[in-house]
Design an enzyme around this catalytic site. Structure first.
Site, short mmCIF file in Angstrom:
data_model
loop_
_atom_site.label_atom_id
_atom_site.label_comp_id
_atom_site.label_asym_id
_atom_site.label_seq_id
_atom_site.Cartn_x
_atom_site.Cartn_y
_atom_site.Cartn_z
N ASP A 117 -0.32 5.02 0.82
CA ASP A 117 -0.63 6.05 1.82
C ASP A 117 -0.51 5.50 3.24
O ASP A 117 -1.07 4.45 3.56
CB ASP A 117 -2.04 6.60 1.60
N ASP A 142 0.86 -1.18 0.00
CA ASP A 142 0.00 0.00 0.00
C ASP A 142 0.90 1.23 0.00
O ASP A 142 2.06 1.17 0.41
CB ASP A 142 -0.88 -0.04 1.25
#
Length: 277
Positions: A80, A78
């Site tokens: 963020d 991922d």
């Protein structure tokens, strides 16, 4: 099957006496006073490891339980609040002067309290007419998380295929992936016309199901068994890929992830993943 307990200390003051509170056995130092391992005969349960996390929290030590023979060949991350320190959409909202409003929606979405599609569309809709220059400023201010550069160098050195997947936007994933030399990257697309955001997200929207789909896609494309994959993330939309990967790692996890994923980085940084490989 044999499993490995790995302990990593945030403050480089790891002591065997601290680890004996969890398991009294033979330890091997990976890095003196920083990281150590011990082999056990069965995997810990999520309830057991949560109790051990509480015991070790005062010492700022992270604990992990992985198959002894685990060998990674594919890594999905991922972006963020994982590979970068911020939620880029929230920081973009700061340019519009509505960060608090949008960040509140983001937090609820990452906790799994809101439908991801609806929450994303609502947040982007609030940014209608924001100039493209604001996106560039946000990108320029985006910071890479501690340990990410070392982690990616280690993965590349070991010929592990790397993919950045995000419910955020390709404007950011393209740049971050290039900076850290990810092999591939995927994200959502902001609709920009005449130098401004239209307030729309270009379909299709990449969500938790898409992240899992990319894990399966690259495993199949590279002829890699799913048990030889690593996925890392922090929020609810990362859960499906974290649960499906051979090694799912929660990074500074939201409560839902911490309650569901055996292996979580809470006190240390992304370099810790290197000790698990």
């Amino acid at each position: 099957m044999t499993y490995t307990l790995t302990f990593v200390a945030a403050n480089n003051d790891l002591k065997i006496e601290q680890l004996n509170e969890i398991y009294q056995g033979q330890y091997e130092w990976l890095v003196a006073d920083k990281a150590a391992q011990a082999n056990i005969n069965s995997a810990l349960s999520i309830d057991e490891i949560k109790r051990h996390r509480e015991t070790l929290a005062a010492h700022k030590i992270d604990i992990f339980c992985t198959p002894h023979d685990f060998k990674a060949k594919l890594f999905l991350a991922d972006m963020d609040a994982t590979i970068v320190t911020t939620e880029t959409l929230d920081e973009l909202a700061a340019e519009a002067g509505i960060k608090d409003q949008i960040a509140a929606i983001t937090q609820r979405a990452m906790k799994g309290e809101l439908d991801f599609h609806a929450a994303l569309k609502e947040r982007v809709g609030l940014l209608k007419n924001l100039p493209e220059d604001a996106i560039k400023r946000t990108l320029d201010d985006t910071q890479i998380s501690k340990g990410a550069k070392t982690l990616l160098r280690t993965l590349k050195h070991n010929n592990i295929h790397t993919v950045l997947v995000s419910g955020g936007f390709t404007y950011f994933t393209n740049a971050v992936a290039k900076q850290l030399s990810f092999d591939n990257n995927h994200g959502n697309q902001l609709d920009i016309q005449d130098g401004k955001l239209t307030g729309n997200v270009i379909e299709p929207i990449l969500d938790k199901d898409a992240k899992l789909a990319y894990l399966n896609h690259y495993a199949q494309e590279k002829n890699i068994n799913i048990s030889d994959t690593v996925a890392i993330g922090d929020g609810a939309n990362d859960l499906p890929m974290l649960e499906a990967a051979g090694l799912g790692v929660g990074y500074q996890p939201k409560p839902l992830v911490a309650d569901s994923i055996l292996n979580c980085i809470i006190h240390t940084d992304l370099e810790t993943v290197c000790f698990l490989l």
